[in-house]
Design a protein around this motif. Structure first.
Motif, PDB file in Angstrom:
ATOM      1  N   ALA A  31       0.853  -1.186   0.000  1.00 20.18           N
ATOM      2  CA  ALA A  31       0.000   0.000   0.000  1.00 20.18           C
ATOM      3  C   ALA A  31       0.891   1.239   0.000  1.00 20.18           C
ATOM      4  O   ALA A  31       1.900   1.284   0.702  1.00 20.18           O
ATOM      5  N   TYR A  33       0.836   5.749  -0.304  1.00 22.36           N
ATOM      6  CA  TYR A  33       0.009   6.921  -0.028  1.00 22.36           C
ATOM      7  C   TYR A  33       0.697   8.200  -0.500  1.00 22.36           C
ATOM      8  O   TYR A  33       1.912   8.314  -0.430  1.00 22.36           O
ATOM      9  N   LEU A  45      -4.865  13.496   3.364  1.00 26.42           N
ATOM     10  CA  LEU A  45      -4.676  12.323   2.510  1.00 26.42           C
ATOM     11  C   LEU A  45      -5.155  12.643   1.102  1.00 26.42           C
ATOM     12  O   LEU A  45      -6.278  13.108   0.913  1.00 26.42           O
ATOM     13  N   VAL A  48      -4.550   6.813  -2.108  1.00 26.16           N
ATOM     14  CA  VAL A  48      -4.057   5.554  -1.563  1.00 26.16           C
ATOM     15  C   VAL A  48      -4.083   4.520  -2.677  1.00 26.16           C
ATOM     16  O   VAL A  48      -5.079   4.409  -3.399  1.00 26.16           O
ATOM     17  N   SER A  50      -3.520   0.397  -3.207  1.00 25.73           N
ATOM     18  CA  SER A  50      -3.358  -0.909  -2.590  1.00 25.73           C
ATOM     19  C   SER A  50      -3.231  -1.936  -3.701  1.00 25.73           C
ATOM     20  O   SER A  50      -4.095  -1.989  -4.581  1.00 25.73           O
ATOM     21  N   VAL A  55      -7.357   3.126  -4.387  1.00 28.20           N
ATOM     22  CA  VAL A  55      -8.510   2.806  -3.554  1.00 28.20           C
ATOM     23  C   VAL A  55      -9.056   4.012  -2.831  1.00 28.20           C
ATOM     24  O   VAL A  55     -10.127   3.960  -2.234  1.00 28.20           O
ATOM     25  N   GLU A  56      -8.325   5.124  -2.833  1.00 23.23           N
ATOM     26  CA  GLU A  56      -8.801   6.341  -2.207  1.00 23.23           C
ATOM     27  C   GLU A  56      -8.425   7.512  -3.087  1.00 23.23           C
ATOM     28  O   GLU A  56      -7.305   7.587  -3.587  1.00 23.23           O
ATOM     29  N   ARG A  94       3.060   0.995   3.385  1.00 29.35           N
ATOM     30  CA  ARG A  94       2.639   0.159   4.508  1.00 29.35           C
ATOM     31  C   ARG A  94       2.403  -1.257   4.012  1.00 29.35           C
ATOM     32  O   ARG A  94       1.982  -1.481   2.880  1.00 29.35           O
ATOM     33  N   THR A 100      -0.284  -2.620  11.204  1.00 24.20           N
ATOM     34  CA  THR A 100       1.059  -2.127  10.895  1.00 24.20           C
ATOM     35  C   THR A 100       1.053  -0.623  10.667  1.00 24.20           C
ATOM     36  O   THR A 100       0.060  -0.039  10.239  1.00 24.20           O
ATOM     37  N   GLU A 101       2.204  -0.034  10.933  1.00 25.36           N
ATOM     38  CA  GLU A 101       2.334   1.403  10.783  1.00 25.36           C
ATOM     39  C   GLU A 101       2.681   1.767   9.349  1.00 25.36           C
ATOM     40  O   GLU A 101       3.090   0.928   8.562  1.00 25.36           O
ATOM     41  N   ALA A 102       2.520   3.032   9.027  1.00 23.71           N
ATOM     42  CA  ALA A 102       2.948   3.572   7.755  1.00 23.71           C
ATOM     43  C   ALA A 102       4.356   4.135   7.897  1.00 23.71           C
ATOM     44  O   ALA A 102       4.707   4.697   8.932  1.00 23.71           O
ATOM     45  N   PHE A 103       5.160   3.935   6.852  1.00 21.23           N
ATOM     46  CA  PHE A 103       6.524   4.470   6.808  1.00 21.23           C
ATOM     47  C   PHE A 103       6.522   5.647   5.840  1.00 21.23           C
ATOM     48  O   PHE A 103       6.101   5.505   4.690  1.00 21.23           O
TER      49      PHE A 103
END
Lengths: 113, 113
Positions: A31, A33, A45, A48, A50, A55-56, A94, A100-103
């Motif tokens: 994923a 962003y 945001l 996104v 995925s 998806v966003e 991510r 899980t976190e986003a990097f």
């Protein structure tokens, strides 16, 4: 160093220019962003992806056009921007499973003149 | 819906003072909660996280406990340093929202010697 690399770090462009921001990750994440960070505003945001599908899309003007050719790369194509588009553009990735976190990358500081 | 509310800044503290930055959230079920830190000119870095109620996340002397009963995830540090000067963001991610992250507005911290 988070493993997410953004280029360029700084970009100045005129309102009639066309430019692209690049984001790259080799963390095996699925994923990705795009966020916009403006002074004195919440993190916004934009897009996104995925599994390479968008998806966003949060009501972002069409002068911003994302592209995700594969799971490791994400682009943001810019054209005919306005001065109010000047901001820090952050890419994140991510592992889209579990808690899980986003990097985040270090961002591209964009100035539209 | 899902949202995160952080205490407004800016916060200015003397070195070795105690730090609390309040964060409350609105979400159904059990989201994952995160604190990110952003140093000047940089992207966001994960500071700590908690994925279930009563979990305590900790890193670099910072701590936050996931409190389901008060829907809170307050960030604390017993003795701040000048190098802790940064902007701190609380965030949540929820299984129901998939890849969507919800960020607070950020709290700017300045630590003076």
């Amino acid at each position: 160093e988070t493993g997410v690399t953004q280029t360029p770090r700084h970009l100045v462009m005129g309102m009639t220019n066309k430019k692209s921001l690049k984001c790259e990750q080799h963390l095996g994440h699925n994923a990705m962003y795009w966020y916009k960070q403006s002074a004195k505003k919440p993190l916004e945001l934009m897009f996104v992806y995925s599994l390479e599908e968008r998806v966003e899309n949060n009501s972002v003007p069409s002068r911003f056009s994302p592209e995700c050719p594969n799971s490791s790369h994400l682009f943001l194509h810019l054209h005919t921007l306005q001065p109010e588009d000047s901001a820090l553009y952050l890419c994140a990735s991510r592992d889209g499973t579990g808690h899980t976190e986003a990097f985040f990358g270090q961002g591209t500081r964009l100035t539209v003149v | 819906g899902n949202s995160v509310t952080q205490m407004e800044g800016p916060v200015t503290l003397s070195e070795e003072a105690f730090l609390t930055i309040n964060c409350t959230y609105t979400a159904t079920g059990y989201p994952s909660l995160f604190w990110y830190v952003q140093y000047p000119g940089e992207g966001l870095q994960l500071l700590l996280k908690a994925t279930k109620a009563d979990d305590k996340g900790s890193n670099k002397g910072f701590e936050a406990t996931y409190r389901k009963e008060t829907t809170s995830f307050h960030l604390e540090k017993g003795s701040v340093q000048v190098s802790d000067s940064a902007v701190y963001f609380c965030a949540l991610n929820h299984a129901y929202t998939g890849n969507q992250f919800y960020f607070g507005t950020g709290t700017s911290l300045t630590v003076i010697p």
